[in-house]
Design an enzyme around this catalytic site. Structure first.
Site, short mmCIF file in Angstrom:
data_model
loop_
_atom_site.label_atom_id
_atom_site.label_comp_id
_atom_site.label_asym_id
_atom_site.label_seq_id
_atom_site.Cartn_x
_atom_site.Cartn_y
_atom_site.Cartn_z
N LYS A 66 10.53 3.30 3.18
CA LYS A 66 10.54 4.76 3.04
C LYS A 66 11.29 5.19 1.78
O LYS A 66 12.30 4.58 1.42
CB LYS A 66 11.24 5.38 4.26
CG LYS A 66 10.59 5.02 5.58
CD LYS A 66 9.47 5.94 5.91
CE LYS A 66 10.02 7.20 6.51
NZ LYS A 66 9.08 7.87 7.40
N CYS A 113 27.34 37.04 21.25
CA CYS A 113 25.97 36.77 20.82
C CYS A 113 25.53 37.82 19.81
O CYS A 113 25.68 39.02 20.06
CB CYS A 113 25.05 36.79 22.04
SG CYS A 113 23.31 36.67 21.58
N TYR A 119 -6.84 1.58 6.33
CA TYR A 119 -5.86 0.55 5.99
C TYR A 119 -5.70 -0.59 6.98
O TYR A 119 -4.90 -1.48 6.75
CB TYR A 119 -4.50 1.17 5.70
CG TYR A 119 -3.97 2.11 6.77
CD1 TYR A 119 -3.75 1.67 8.07
CD2 TYR A 119 -3.68 3.43 6.47
CE1 TYR A 119 -3.25 2.53 9.03
CE2 TYR A 119 -3.18 4.30 7.43
CZ TYR A 119 -2.98 3.83 8.71
OH TYR A 119 -2.50 4.68 9.66
N ASP A 161 1.24 10.19 3.79
CA ASP A 161 1.91 11.07 4.73
C ASP A 161 0.88 11.99 5.38
O ASP A 161 0.70 13.13 5.01
CB ASP A 161 2.98 11.88 4.00
CG ASP A 161 3.95 12.50 4.97
OD1 ASP A 161 3.92 12.14 6.16
OD2 ASP A 161 4.74 13.36 4.55
N GLU A 207 0.85 -1.19 0.00
CA GLU A 207 0.00 0.00 0.00
C GLU A 207 0.88 1.24 0.00
O GLU A 207 1.97 1.21 0.55
CB GLU A 207 -0.86 0.02 1.29
CG GLU A 207 -1.77 -1.18 1.42
CD GLU A 207 -2.27 -1.39 2.85
OE1 GLU A 207 -2.29 -0.42 3.63
OE2 GLU A 207 -2.63 -2.53 3.17
N LYS A 256 2.29 4.52 1.46
CA LYS A 256 2.35 5.01 2.83
C LYS A 256 1.95 6.49 2.79
O LYS A 256 2.72 7.34 2.33
CB LYS A 256 3.74 4.85 3.42
CG LYS A 256 3.82 5.27 4.87
CD LYS A 256 5.15 4.85 5.49
CE LYS A 256 5.17 5.06 6.98
NZ LYS A 256 4.95 6.43 7.40
N CYS A 302 19.05 37.98 27.23
CA CYS A 302 19.21 37.94 25.77
C CYS A 302 17.82 37.88 25.11
O CYS A 302 17.05 36.96 25.38
CB CYS A 302 20.04 36.71 25.44
SG CYS A 302 20.25 36.43 23.70
N CYS A 356 22.58 39.96 21.80
CA CYS A 356 22.77 40.78 23.01
C CYS A 356 24.23 41.12 23.27
O CYS A 356 24.53 41.85 24.20
CB CYS A 356 22.13 40.10 24.21
SG CYS A 356 23.05 38.67 24.79
N CYS A 360 25.07 31.34 24.16
CA CYS A 360 25.15 32.71 24.66
C CYS A 360 24.82 32.67 26.14
O CYS A 360 23.82 32.07 26.55
CB CYS A 360 24.16 33.60 23.93
SG CYS A 360 23.74 35.09 24.85
S1 IVH Z 1 -0.41 0.16 8.80
C1 IVH Z 1 0.45 -2.01 12.57
N1 IVH Z 1 -0.75 1.22 6.43
O1 IVH Z 1 2.46 4.96 8.97
C2 IVH Z 1 0.21 -1.34 11.30
N2 IVH Z 1 0.18 2.58 8.13
O2 IVH Z 1 4.90 4.33 10.57
C3 IVH Z 1 0.18 0.13 11.44
N3 IVH Z 1 0.64 4.88 7.46
O3 IVH Z 1 1.14 5.17 12.20
C4 IVH Z 1 -0.04 0.96 10.31
N4 IVH Z 1 -0.07 4.68 5.38
O4 IVH Z 1 0.10 6.62 10.38
C5 IVH Z 1 -0.32 1.42 7.69
N5 IVH Z 1 -1.13 2.03 4.30
C6 IVH Z 1 -0.71 2.23 5.54
C7 IVH Z 1 -0.22 3.48 5.97
C8 IVH Z 1 0.23 3.61 7.29
C9 IVH Z 1 0.44 5.49 6.28
C10 IVH Z 1 1.22 5.51 8.66
C11 IVH Z 1 0.40 5.34 9.92
C12 IVH Z 1 1.30 4.67 10.91
C13 IVH Z 1 2.63 4.97 10.36
C14 IVH Z 1 3.62 3.92 10.78
#
Ligand code: IVH
Length: 680
Positions: free
Chosen positions: A327, A421, A239, A131, A127, A129, A444, A424, A439
């Site tokens: 990541k 500084c 999710y 943000d 999936e 991830k 300050c 100040c 400082c």
């Molecule tokens: S699963 C135990 N699925 O990533 C499983 N998390 O670093 C927990 N997040 O706190 C999360 N997209 O806020 C899952 N498709 C996805 C996600 C996801 C974003 C975030 C979520 C979690 C964080 C973990």
């Protein structure tokens, strides 16, 4: 949609029927519009139906329900968010930083754990991830009842009102087999378009723009006024399941399919792959797709698809062993370093900051970046005029990664560390064992400014309205010098500000008044003692019970407290031994800022009660159970004795159970335990 009204029928009953119809129709069109991006009616037609519903509700207020589409526009502001305890802790994920690590840190480890080394392939669900920020929704009998933020994973904040404003989220589940209880987790996010719009509006109003979509989403979701949240179109993808009753799933894929079937938004890019090769390919594919998605993603999440295998693998205290976040590398850009500025922080640390030719990195214009400290500046040989590579990762402050030395012309200049500084003029010292320059001036200005901002901030005294702008004006008008001065301010003082109305001034005074009774932990944190963050402040408050006790504790007494080491203890001791600090605290007390003392044992409802856990817990982890007990003042002990009040038995509980029976100690199950603690 027309209604065939019977002649002489009861208008109240007709209204009830029509209201219910309008709920269904409006929610159907919400889904077509927001989730499926395939509206069937025009905005004007939608508005007309909406107005019809609102008119009926106005006429028959008793027909207004929490799940009515009219409730999405946001109700009255709330004073503070209620706390919600998650029945199952909300975990986070381990990270992999490239495709290869998905193999080593997830696939290989899992196969080893399961003894599947060279046998079968493990299938994964992949999936994007998102943000944004994690929330949990609770649907009971298909109705959205509570929505909460992840918080620390164990307790979060009740943001139900704000979550209701998300149009793409059903207030009521539809379709086949809706479970009686569905806890579902997902990510709330702001599309790039909404993010840019929000920031444009903020800048027009003279407010500081959000650094990234994630912060903007968090800020919008944690709005105490739901009408503001409603004006920032948040979205969500679901999710993961939490506790579910009345439905079972054998895999993540099955869960996501069911969730989508009930009308919940599920990311259409989620995909099941047969083996880790598929997961790595997905990671690379998404990294490319990232640039053209309408929202921000910072990686992919790879989860073992089978729930049976997930259970077998289990979890560590913070993250499951069956999933990993892949990541993406941070985004970088090249630009020119125009100048090196000196920034003085709350504790006097002087940090070099790069002033850059503005450059856009993933939708955000970056014109400042941290250079961390003078050692780093020297190590990277960064000079004014250099072309540099700048990086923005998540919500961290942009940083200068390196110099593009091939672009040097010879005109670049180095700058030496300051001896005085910049604000100040006091002497700058380098404290042994630290890289930072500091400082030492006690008056300050930037230190005072940052201390005031910290004192008033949300996690500290939470003085609403006392933000950057107000602090700046207070200082420039010479109205405050210490935090105690804040409580001497009068309405006339505030009225001297630019753009200050009577109402705003009263609000500020009320907020100051309200902050006088904040609890001890907040107060200790607000003082800004070096090394004392929110967590340590809480520990101190619980261990010592009053500010006097903390202030009079010796270094030894401080170090004897769990989680407080020598450096932290010394810093606390020095803080209270400093006459100026004592004076400010005395003045605060005289002005009525008296944090409520807390009973040392946290006189919670379980005060003095001893719990023993035995057997396999299936509803929550032991860490979670311990936290629940301790939060309410109880203790968790290892073995059963006469002093034990409750034995909480999970599956296959053994000898401890027998012992408990011998002593006649109450044995309870997991649900009874939750009931006892009133965790819902
Ligand atoms: S699963 C135990 N699925 O990533 C499983 N998390 O670093 C927990 N997040 O706190 C999360 N997209 O806020 C899952 N498709 C996805 C996600 C996801 C974003 C975030 C979520 C979690 C964080 C973990």
């Amino acid at each position: 949609m027309q209604l065939s009204l019977l002649e002489n029928s009861d208008p109240r009953m007709d209204a009830e029927k029509r209201v219910s119809e309008l709920h269904t129709v409006l929610e159907y069109h919400n889904r077509r519009y927001y989730q499926l991006d395939a509206p069937e009616i025009s905005d004007a037609e939608y508005d007309e139906l909406f107005r019809e519903l609102a008119a009926l509700e106005e006429k028959y207020p008793e027909l207004v329900t929490a799940t009515s589409p009219t409730q999405r526009v946001g109700g009255a502001p709330v004073g503070r968010f209620r706390t919600v305890i998650h029945r199952m802790p909300m975990l986070s994920l381990e990270n992999a930083t490239n495709g290869e690590e998905i193999r080593t840190k997830l696939d290989a480890r899992i196969k080893k754990e399961l003894g599947l080394e060279d046998v079968a392939a493990v299938a994964y669900m992949c999936e994007p991830k998102m943000d944004g920020l994690a929330v949990e929704l609770i649907y009971e009998q298909g109705e959205l009842l509570v929505a909460s933020t992840r918080g620390d994973g164990i307790t979060g904040e009740d943001v139900t009102q704000n979550i209701r404003t998300i149009r793409g989220l059903p207030l009521r589940l539809t379709g086949e087999g809706v479970p009686s209880l569905l806890e579902v987790r997902g990510e709330v996010y702001l599309s790039l378009e909404s993010f840019q719009k929000t920031n444009r509006e903020r800048e027009e109003n003279g407010e500081a723009p959000f650094a990234n979509p994630r912060n903007a989403a968090a800020g919008s979701l944690r709005q105490l006024d739901p009408r503001i949240t409603a004006s920032r179109p948040l979205s969500m993808f679901c999710y993961a399941p939490g506790l579910v009753e009345g439905a079972t799933f054998s895999s993540q894929h099955e869960f996501l399919t069911a969730a989508a079937g009930w009308g919940l938004p599920v990311n259409p890019l989620a995909r099941r792959v047969e083996d880790v090769n598929g997961a790595v390919a997905y990671y690379h594919e998404m990294q490319e797709a990232r640039e053209s998605l309408p929202y921000e993603i910072d990686g992919t999440v790879v989860k073992v698809d089978s729930f049976l295998l997930q259970r077998e693998l289990g979890e560590k205290s913070r993250s499951p062993l069956w999933a990993i976040a892949g990541k993406f590398p941070p985004r970088q850009a090249e630009t020119q370093l125009e100048d090196i500025l000196l920034s003085v922080g709350r504790t006097g640390v002087i940090t070099p900051v790069a002033q850059l030719r503005p450059v856009e990195i993933s939708g955000v214009t970056v014109s400042r970046a941290t250079l961390h400290n003078w050692d780093e500046l020297a190590a990277k040989d960064i000079r004014i005029g250099d072309t540099v590579v700048v990086e923005r990762a998540g919500d961290v402050i942009p940083a200068v990664v390196r110099v593009v030395t091939t672009r040097r012309t010879g005109a670049e200049r180095t700058i030496p560390p300051p001896q005085f500084c910049p604000d100040c003029g006091s002497a700058v010292v380098r404290i042994a064992d630290e890289v930072a320059l500091r400082c030492m001036g006690i008056s300050c200005p930037p230190q005072i400014r940052e201390s005031l901002k910290h004192f008033a901030s949300r996690g500290a005294m939470d003085i609403e309205g006392l933000g950057d702008k107000v602090v700046e004006q207070l200082l420039s008008l010479g109205l405050v010098r210490t935090v105690a001065d804040l409580y001497r301010l009068t309405k006339d003082d505030f009225m001297r500000f630019e753009r200050m109305g009577d109402k705003l001034a009263s609000n500020l005074l009320n907020a100051l008044e309200a902050s006088k009774t904040r609890d001890l932990a907040r107060f200790v944190f607000a003082l800004g003692i070096r090394h004392v963050g929110q967590r340590t402040a809480k520990t101190l408050a619980q261990a010592f019970g009053s500010l006097d006790n903390i202030g009079n504790a010796t270094v030894d007494e401080l170090t004897s407290v769990r989680d407080i080491g020598a450096t932290v203890a010394q810093s606390i001791f020095t803080f209270f031994a400093t006459p100026d600090n004592r004076t400010v605290i005395e003045q605060l007390n005289e002005l009525g800022v008296c944090p409520a003392a807390v009973a040392k044992t946290v006189g919670g409802p379980l005060s003095g009660r001893n719990f023993v856990f035995t057997g396999t817990l299936t509803r929550f982890s032991r860490d979670y159970a311990r936290k629940l007990v301790e939060d309410q003042g109880g203790n968790v002990i290892g073995s059963v004795s006469k002093k034990t009040d409750y034995v909480v038995a999970g599956d296959e509980a053994g000898s401890k159970l027998i012992k408990a029976r011998e002593f006649g100690i109450a044995v309870i199950g997991e649900q009874e335990f939750l009931d006892l603690l009133e965790v819902h």
